[in-house]
Design a protein around this motif. Structure first.
Motif, PDB file in Angstrom:
ATOM      1  N   PRO A  78       0.803  -1.258  -0.203  1.00 27.39           N
ATOM      2  CA  PRO A  78      -0.096   0.084  -0.136  1.00 27.39           C
ATOM      3  C   PRO A  78       0.911   1.495   0.106  1.00 27.39           C
ATOM      4  O   PRO A  78       0.535   2.208  -0.914  1.00 27.39           O
ATOM      5  CB  PRO A  78      -0.908   0.003   1.231  1.00 27.39           C
ATOM      6  CG  PRO A  78      -1.004  -1.545   1.429  1.00 27.39           C
ATOM      7  CD  PRO A  78       0.432  -2.143   1.041  1.00 27.39           C
ATOM      8  N   GLU A  79       1.833   1.294   0.826  1.00 29.89           N
ATOM      9  CA  GLU A  79       2.806   2.427   0.729  1.00 29.89           C
ATOM     10  C   GLU A  79       3.371   2.809  -0.473  1.00 29.89           C
ATOM     11  O   GLU A  79       3.657   3.996  -0.929  1.00 29.89           O
ATOM     12  CB  GLU A  79       3.786   2.547   2.050  1.00 29.89           C
ATOM     13  CG  GLU A  79       4.717   1.125   1.891  1.00 29.89           C
ATOM     14  CD  GLU A  79       4.422   0.004   2.274  1.00 29.89           C
ATOM     15  OE1 GLU A  79       5.129  -1.013   2.366  1.00 29.89           O
ATOM     16  OE2 GLU A  79       2.986  -0.267   2.746  1.00 29.89           O
ATOM     17  N   GLU A  80       3.667   1.640  -1.189  1.00 30.96           N
ATOM     18  CA  GLU A  80       4.482   1.915  -2.437  1.00 30.96           C
ATOM     19  C   GLU A  80       3.684   2.482  -3.411  1.00 30.96           C
ATOM     20  O   GLU A  80       3.700   3.235  -4.207  1.00 30.96           O
ATOM     21  CB  GLU A  80       5.148   0.655  -2.886  1.00 30.96           C
ATOM     22  CG  GLU A  80       6.181   0.299  -1.816  1.00 30.96           C
ATOM     23  CD  GLU A  80       6.813  -1.138  -2.480  1.00 30.96           C
ATOM     24  OE1 GLU A  80       6.320  -1.673  -3.515  1.00 30.96           O
ATOM     25  OE2 GLU A  80       7.790  -1.559  -1.921  1.00 30.96           O
ATOM     26  N   VAL A  81       2.337   2.142  -3.418  1.00 31.34           N
ATOM     27  CA  VAL A  81       1.079   2.609  -4.319  1.00 31.34           C
ATOM     28  C   VAL A  81       0.837   4.009  -4.215  1.00 31.34           C
ATOM     29  O   VAL A  81       0.826   4.754  -5.148  1.00 31.34           O
ATOM     30  CB  VAL A  81      -0.022   1.573  -4.097  1.00 31.34           C
ATOM     31  CG1 VAL A  81      -1.265   2.278  -5.136  1.00 31.34           C
ATOM     32  CG2 VAL A  81       0.051   0.244  -4.488  1.00 31.34           C
ATOM     33  N   VAL A  82       0.502   4.235  -2.657  1.00 33.53           N
ATOM     34  CA  VAL A  82       0.366   5.573  -2.484  1.00 33.53           C
ATOM     35  C   VAL A  82       1.532   6.656  -2.809  1.00 33.53           C
ATOM     36  O   VAL A  82       1.356   7.755  -3.623  1.00 33.53           O
ATOM     37  CB  VAL A  82       0.002   5.863  -1.228  1.00 33.53           C
ATOM     38  CG1 VAL A  82      -0.355   7.328  -0.782  1.00 33.53           C
ATOM     39  CG2 VAL A  82      -1.351   4.890  -0.832  1.00 33.53           C
ATOM     40  N   LEU A  83       2.742   6.417  -2.438  1.00 35.55           N
ATOM     41  CA  LEU A  83       3.751   7.261  -2.684  1.00 35.55           C
ATOM     42  C   LEU A  83       4.419   7.039  -4.286  1.00 35.55           C
ATOM     43  O   LEU A  83       4.976   8.154  -4.575  1.00 35.55           O
ATOM     44  CB  LEU A  83       5.171   6.872  -1.645  1.00 35.55           C
ATOM     45  CG  LEU A  83       4.621   6.878  -0.288  1.00 35.55           C
ATOM     46  CD1 LEU A  83       5.828   6.409   0.557  1.00 35.55           C
ATOM     47  CD2 LEU A  83       4.367   8.377   0.175  1.00 35.55           C
ATOM     48  N   GLY A  84       3.974   6.061  -5.039  1.00 33.32           N
ATOM     49  CA  GLY A  84       4.519   5.743  -6.147  1.00 33.32           C
ATOM     50  C   GLY A  84       3.663   6.481  -7.179  1.00 33.32           C
ATOM     51  O   GLY A  84       3.873   6.611  -8.501  1.00 33.32           O
ATOM     52  N   ASP A  85       2.564   7.139  -6.912  1.00 30.27           N
ATOM     53  CA  ASP A  85       1.759   7.672  -7.911  1.00 30.27           C
ATOM     54  C   ASP A  85       1.245   9.217  -7.505  1.00 30.27           C
ATOM     55  O   ASP A  85       0.656   9.228  -6.469  1.00 30.27           O
ATOM     56  CB  ASP A  85       0.162   6.786  -7.831  1.00 30.27           C
ATOM     57  CG  ASP A  85      -0.577   7.238  -8.876  1.00 30.27           C
ATOM     58  OD1 ASP A  85      -0.313   7.583 -10.147  1.00 30.27           O
ATOM     59  OD2 ASP A  85      -1.861   7.935  -8.621  1.00 30.27           O
ATOM     60  N   ALA A 139      -1.207  10.712  -4.596  1.00 35.35           N
ATOM     61  CA  ALA A 139      -0.391  11.390  -3.475  1.00 35.35           C
ATOM     62  C   ALA A 139      -1.178  12.546  -3.338  1.00 35.35           C
ATOM     63  O   ALA A 139      -1.426  13.211  -2.143  1.00 35.35           O
ATOM     64  CB  ALA A 139       0.980  11.216  -3.442  1.00 35.35           C
ATOM     65  N   LEU A 140      -1.598  13.255  -4.253  1.00 34.74           N
ATOM     66  CA  LEU A 140      -1.919  14.641  -4.484  1.00 34.74           C
ATOM     67  C   LEU A 140      -3.394  14.695  -3.774  1.00 34.74           C
ATOM     68  O   LEU A 140      -3.717  15.310  -2.937  1.00 34.74           O
ATOM     69  CB  LEU A 140      -1.964  15.179  -5.884  1.00 34.74           C
ATOM     70  CG  LEU A 140      -2.654  16.519  -5.961  1.00 34.74           C
ATOM     71  CD1 LEU A 140      -1.846  17.615  -4.939  1.00 34.74           C
ATOM     72  CD2 LEU A 140      -2.738  17.055  -7.330  1.00 34.74           C
ATOM     73  N   ILE A 141      -4.217  13.670  -4.243  1.00 36.70           N
ATOM     74  CA  ILE A 141      -5.448  13.499  -3.663  1.00 36.70           C
ATOM     75  C   ILE A 141      -5.476  13.203  -2.195  1.00 36.70           C
ATOM     76  O   ILE A 141      -6.287  13.929  -1.393  1.00 36.70           O
ATOM     77  CB  ILE A 141      -6.187  12.387  -4.242  1.00 36.70           C
ATOM     78  CG1 ILE A 141      -6.335  12.615  -5.795  1.00 36.70           C
ATOM     79  CG2 ILE A 141      -7.598  12.023  -3.809  1.00 36.70           C
ATOM     80  CD1 ILE A 141      -6.895  11.422  -6.600  1.00 36.70           C
ATOM     81  N   GLY A 142      -4.488  12.254  -1.837  1.00 37.98           N
ATOM     82  CA  GLY A 142      -4.417  12.167  -0.280  1.00 37.98           C
ATOM     83  C   GLY A 142      -4.161  13.524   0.492  1.00 37.98           C
ATOM     84  O   GLY A 142      -4.633  13.794   1.678  1.00 37.98           O
ATOM     85  N   LEU A 143      -3.264  14.297  -0.128  1.00 39.66           N
ATOM     86  CA  LEU A 143      -2.759  15.470   0.525  1.00 39.66           C
ATOM     87  C   LEU A 143      -4.070  16.620   0.628  1.00 39.66           C
ATOM     88  O   LEU A 143      -4.441  17.248   1.754  1.00 39.66           O
ATOM     89  CB  LEU A 143      -1.776  16.215  -0.262  1.00 39.66           C
ATOM     90  CG  LEU A 143      -0.451  15.500  -0.041  1.00 39.66           C
ATOM     91  CD1 LEU A 143       0.626  16.505  -1.100  1.00 39.66           C
ATOM     92  CD2 LEU A 143       0.039  15.863   1.278  1.00 39.66           C
ATOM     93  N   VAL A 144      -5.119  16.439  -0.570  1.00 38.95           N
ATOM     94  CA  VAL A 144      -6.100  17.380  -0.300  1.00 38.95           C
ATOM     95  C   VAL A 144      -7.108  16.992   0.419  1.00 38.95           C
ATOM     96  O   VAL A 144      -7.874  17.683   1.623  1.00 38.95           O
ATOM     97  CB  VAL A 144      -6.900  17.375  -1.808  1.00 38.95           C
ATOM     98  CG1 VAL A 144      -8.324  17.860  -1.817  1.00 38.95           C
ATOM     99  CG2 VAL A 144      -5.891  18.023  -2.716  1.00 38.95           C
TER     100      VAL A 144
END
Length: 317
Positions: free
Chosen positions: A289-296, A300-305
């Protein structure tokens, strides 16, 4: 003339190559590698409950959470050490796992067992002394459950998914238990099914990539069908979104006092994040999961929003 006696050639025995002796100074590095530092990022979930309750920036919270992070990391490292020691012989026959420090002989099996056992005992004891009894019980339950997973439960259909999911849920609950924060039903539902979504998506991706290659990866994958795993991650994603929406829209929640209804608006970002993650799950490329989130970047931008909207909602801006 003496008769010549012909002796049949003896077939030499095949000996399993014994692991080399650990090099001086390499033992500590091997132990650290066995503890899987790349996996420690998962333990950042200990901030989830305090962040959800708006207690993340209160006095002493970050120090307490740093301690909880360290204790959970020690418990996870204990499980990795025991698991690699137990599977050392099998790992030596695996094309990738044979490079693990225990299988390669960098860390002797007895040392791995001893280090894992020491961490498994000391971490809950320190938690009981330095934090709360509830956290100590949680860590004890986590270690016991994960060791049972290493020995037996990882070979049981569906139960293996439940155990890995529960591990994520325990991480998310740990910070709340350490700080005495009540855990709401919506927090547990959204976190639990969100974790199940990512875990089953990873299993689905492994099954897709290893189709027709039985024996290359974990044997249990051959007993799951890709259709079943697809059903699980789709169901989990739906329940996680539903739980989050019910939390954001419930009438009994905190009143809207800010400029905009940030809590309700965060639903949009949460749903977009789930949909974006589902793209990788559907392709069969959802690994860690961490590689998917940090690799896209988009994810990552959606997560920050989402994080910004959620923070504004908690702060009542």
């Amino acid at each position: 003339m003496a008769e010549t006696v012909l002796h049949p050639q003896r077939t030499p025995r095949r000996r399993t190559p014994s692991p080399p002796n650990p090099r001086p100074g390499g033992l500590l590095r091997g132990l650290l590698r066995t503890a899987r530092p790349k996996q420690w990022v998962k333990n950042v979930l200990v901030v989830a409950a305090p962040a959800a309750a708006g207690r993340l920036l209160t006095a002493g919270t970050l120090t307490e959470l740093a301690l909880v992070f360290a204790l959970f990391t020690a418990c996870a490292a204990a499980v990795y050490l025991v698991n690699d020691a137990r599977d050392a012989e099998a790992d030596r026959a695996h094309p990738v796992k044979r490079h693990r420090p225990v299988a390669a002989g960098q860390v002797p099996v007895p040392v791995a067992y001893a280090a894992g056992g020491a961490l498994a005992v000391l971490a809950p004891l320190l938690a009981a002394r330095l934090t709360t009894p509830a956290l100590a019980l949680l860590l004890t339950a986590y270690v016991g459950m994960q060791l049972a997973y290493c020995v037996r439960l990882k070979h049981v259909l569906v139960v293996d998914l439940a155990v890995v999911t529960t591990g994520f849920l325990m991480r998310a609950a740990a910070g709340g238990l350490a700080l005495g924060i009540p855990l709401s039903r919506w927090f547990l539902i959204t976190t639990g099914f969100g974790a199940l979504f990512m875990v089953s998506a990873k299993r689905y991706s492994e099954a897709v990539q290893m189709a027709g290659k039985a024996g290359v990866t974990r044997a249990l994958l051959t007993e799951y069908t890709t259709g079943y795993l697809r059903f699980v991650w789709q169901l989990a994603a739906g329940v996680a979104v539903l739980g989050y929406c019910l939390w954001a829209l419930e009438e009994g929640g905190p009143p809207h006092t800010g400029l905009l209804p940030w809590r309700q608006l965060s639903v949009v970002a949460f749903v977009l994040a789930v949909l974006r993650y589902a793209v990788f799950a559907d392709r069969g490329t959802a690994g860690e999961p961490e590689e998917v989130v940090l690799g896209d970047r988009a994810l990552a931008l959606i997560g920050l929003v989402w994080l910004a909207l959620y923070g504004l909602a908690v702060a009542h801006w």
